[in-house]
Design a protein around this motif. Sequence first.
Motif, PDB file in Angstrom:
ATOM      1  N   MET A 187       0.809  -1.217   0.000  1.00  0.00           N
ATOM      2  CA  MET A 187       0.000   0.000   0.000  1.00  0.00           C
ATOM      3  C   MET A 187       0.844   1.270   0.000  1.00  0.00           C
ATOM      4  SD  MET A 187      -3.003  -1.175   2.677  1.00  0.00           S
ATOM      5  CE  MET A 187      -3.822   0.420   2.671  1.00  0.00           C
ATOM      6  N   GLY A 188       2.172   1.107   0.136  1.00  0.00           N
ATOM      7  CA  GLY A 188       3.050   2.273   0.099  1.00  0.00           C
ATOM      8  C   GLY A 188       3.759   2.576   1.401  1.00  0.00           C
ATOM      9  N   ALA A 189       3.644   1.698   2.378  1.00  0.00           N
ATOM     10  CA  ALA A 189       4.302   1.910   3.670  1.00  0.00           C
ATOM     11  C   ALA A 189       5.770   1.517   3.596  1.00  0.00           C
ATOM     12  CB  ALA A 189       3.609   1.092   4.759  1.00  0.00           C
ATOM     13  N   GLU A 190       6.523   1.937   4.607  1.00  0.00           N
ATOM     14  CA  GLU A 190       7.914   1.542   4.735  1.00  0.00           C
ATOM     15  C   GLU A 190       7.998   0.356   5.701  1.00  0.00           C
ATOM     16  OE1 GLU A 190      10.086   4.973   5.994  1.00  0.00           O
ATOM     17  OE2 GLU A 190       9.294   6.228   4.364  1.00  0.00           O
ATOM     18  N   ALA A 191       8.711  -0.682   5.296  1.00  0.00           N
ATOM     19  CA  ALA A 191       8.798  -1.889   6.118  1.00  0.00           C
ATOM     20  C   ALA A 191       9.323  -1.592   7.514  1.00  0.00           C
ATOM     21  CB  ALA A 191       9.685  -2.927   5.429  1.00  0.00           C
ATOM     22  N   GLN A 192      10.238  -0.637   7.619  1.00  0.00           N
ATOM     23  CA  GLN A 192      10.828  -0.291   8.910  1.00  0.00           C
ATOM     24  C   GLN A 192       9.765   0.166   9.906  1.00  0.00           C
ATOM     25  OE1 GLN A 192      13.984   2.568   8.589  1.00  0.00           O
ATOM     26  NE2 GLN A 192      14.190   2.845  10.802  1.00  0.00           N
ATOM     27  N   THR A 193       8.752   0.854   9.415  1.00  0.00           N
ATOM     28  CA  THR A 193       7.689   1.325  10.298  1.00  0.00           C
ATOM     29  C   THR A 193       6.989   0.163  10.979  1.00  0.00           C
ATOM     30  OG1 THR A 193       7.304   3.275   8.916  1.00  0.00           O
ATOM     31  CG2 THR A 193       5.515   2.621  10.391  1.00  0.00           C
ATOM     32  N   LEU A 194       6.762  -0.914  10.234  1.00  0.00           N
ATOM     33  CA  LEU A 194       6.027  -2.057  10.776  1.00  0.00           C
ATOM     34  C   LEU A 194       6.847  -2.870  11.760  1.00  0.00           C
ATOM     35  CD1 LEU A 194       3.152  -2.097   9.774  1.00  0.00           C
ATOM     36  CD2 LEU A 194       4.592  -1.322   7.918  1.00  0.00           C
ATOM     37  N   SER A 195       8.139  -2.628  11.829  1.00  0.00           N
ATOM     38  CA  SER A 195       8.965  -3.311  12.830  1.00  0.00           C
ATOM     39  C   SER A 195       9.126  -2.467  14.086  1.00  0.00           C
ATOM     40  CB  SER A 195      10.348  -3.649  12.252  1.00  0.00           C
ATOM     41  OG  SER A 195      11.078  -2.462  11.969  1.00  0.00           O
ATOM     42  N   GLY A 196       8.486  -1.302  14.108  1.00  0.00           N
ATOM     43  CA  GLY A 196       8.601  -0.400  15.244  1.00  0.00           C
ATOM     44  C   GLY A 196       7.371  -0.404  16.129  1.00  0.00           C
ATOM     45  N   LEU A 197       7.176   0.682  16.876  1.00  0.00           N
ATOM     46  CA  LEU A 197       6.078   0.780  17.834  1.00  0.00           C
ATOM     47  C   LEU A 197       4.714   0.624  17.190  1.00  0.00           C
ATOM     48  CD1 LEU A 197       7.334   3.798  19.972  1.00  0.00           C
ATOM     49  CD2 LEU A 197       7.028   1.459  20.797  1.00  0.00           C
ATOM     50  N   ALA A 198       4.543   1.224  15.999  1.00  0.00           N
ATOM     51  CA  ALA A 198       3.234   1.216  15.347  1.00  0.00           C
ATOM     52  C   ALA A 198       2.893  -0.133  14.731  1.00  0.00           C
ATOM     53  CB  ALA A 198       3.183   2.303  14.268  1.00  0.00           C
ATOM     54  N   GLY A 199       3.894  -0.995  14.578  1.00  0.00           N
ATOM     55  CA  GLY A 199       3.667  -2.315  14.010  1.00  0.00           C
ATOM     56  C   GLY A 199       3.873  -3.388  15.059  1.00  0.00           C
ATOM     57  N   MET A 200       5.123  -3.826  15.194  1.00  0.00           N
ATOM     58  CA  MET A 200       5.424  -4.922  16.108  1.00  0.00           C
ATOM     59  C   MET A 200       5.053  -4.588  17.551  1.00  0.00           C
ATOM     60  SD  MET A 200       8.994  -7.014  16.630  1.00  0.00           S
ATOM     61  CE  MET A 200       9.936  -5.561  17.076  1.00  0.00           C
ATOM     62  N   GLY A 201       5.347  -3.369  18.004  1.00  0.00           N
ATOM     63  CA  GLY A 201       5.035  -3.006  19.377  1.00  0.00           C
ATOM     64  C   GLY A 201       3.557  -3.110  19.692  1.00  0.00           C
ATOM     65  N   ASP A 202       2.736  -2.520  18.834  1.00  0.00           N
ATOM     66  CA  ASP A 202       1.289  -2.558  19.024  1.00  0.00           C
ATOM     67  C   ASP A 202       0.767  -3.981  18.898  1.00  0.00           C
ATOM     68  OD1 ASP A 202      -1.233  -1.594  19.466  1.00  0.00           O
ATOM     69  OD2 ASP A 202      -1.405  -0.484  17.594  1.00  0.00           O
ATOM     70  N   LEU A 203       1.332  -4.735  17.966  1.00  0.00           N
ATOM     71  CA  LEU A 203       0.914  -6.123  17.756  1.00  0.00           C
ATOM     72  C   LEU A 203       1.155  -6.966  19.002  1.00  0.00           C
ATOM     73  CD1 LEU A 203      -0.014  -8.359  15.722  1.00  0.00           C
ATOM     74  CD2 LEU A 203       2.417  -8.670  15.178  1.00  0.00           C
ATOM     75  N   ILE A 204       2.338  -6.852  19.587  1.00  0.00           N
ATOM     76  CA  ILE A 204       2.666  -7.657  20.768  1.00  0.00           C
ATOM     77  C   ILE A 204       1.726  -7.321  21.921  1.00  0.00           C
ATOM     78  CG2 ILE A 204       4.411  -8.054  22.550  1.00  0.00           C
ATOM     79  CD1 ILE A 204       6.534  -7.672  20.352  1.00  0.00           C
TER      80      ILE A 204
END
Length: 329
Positions: free
Chosen positions: A225-242
């Motif tokens: 969709m146009g996101a940066e992979a690095q974002t999803l490994s941070g607070l908004a991705g992995m952090g929120d997921l955990i």
Amino acid sequence: MNVTVLGGGSWGTTVASLTTARNPTVLWARDGDVAREVNDEHTNSKYLPDHRLPRRLRATDDLEKAVADADLLIVGVPSKGFRSVLEEVQRWVRPWIPVVSLTKGIERGSLLRMTQIVEELLPGHPAAALTGPNLAREIMAGQAAASVIATGDLSVAVALQSVLRHKLFRVYTNHDVIGCEVGGALKNVIAIAAGIAEGLGVGDNTRAAVITRGLAELTRLGVAMGAEAQTLSGLAGMGDLIATCISPQSRNRTVGEQLGKGRSLEEILSEMHMVAEGVGTAVTTLELAERYGVELPICQEIYKVVMGEERPIDAYRGLAQPGHEAEPG
């Protein structure tokens, strides 16, 4: 700065409690009883039992009164009501003020993210999203937490950062709005899967696999969709997921756990005061996956469960089937 927070649920009330420390804040609650309790008792027993609210926080059920003098508008209503509330405030909101979304979902039908709805209905207003591993009750209890304010204009993000941060609540800035919103929305679907694992008693190894492969799925769709992979490994991705997958406070994990124990979705949702966004997002996620041509096997299984096409135990058997994926090295 006059801050207005729309939405008297647990997260909206929590954010209003944070912002009122530095800036006059008005909380709009659709339920007049909630607004009166906030003003008179300095509590919100329906959504945040056992927590005291700042005495200076004011609440109202009058939308015009809440919005008319706002210098910053923060919107924390569920995704299904996000558009209708913004349509109402159009006539009263002052020009150019920033609008921050707290809502983690995708609009049914249009498949728009919440900041896209802001841009459509309130053109000229900087649109931002606040997202991350933020369990409301822990923040109200004074425990340390971190979040992300995402907007395309980093100067606006820095200004919002100074308004939103408070004591042990730390706020980081990010320009990748797509990644932050996709991560916040899709993690709710994966949390249902993790909850089902808990309800079925399938073990921590299985839950870890679901969470990890779930991260791969939300990253795959986000990047498409146009996101940066690095974002999803941070607070908004992995952090929120955990946080959402492991905490008993998570509404979506709770829905999954109860499904895993054999209860019907209708029965579970009828007992909840707050919205579990993952149920609706399970539908929009599959539509987005089709649009962008990506495979999301976990999300697909959860879609079948919430649509009543498959039992939770069968969903886990489906996840065990051989796939085409290779774990990145």
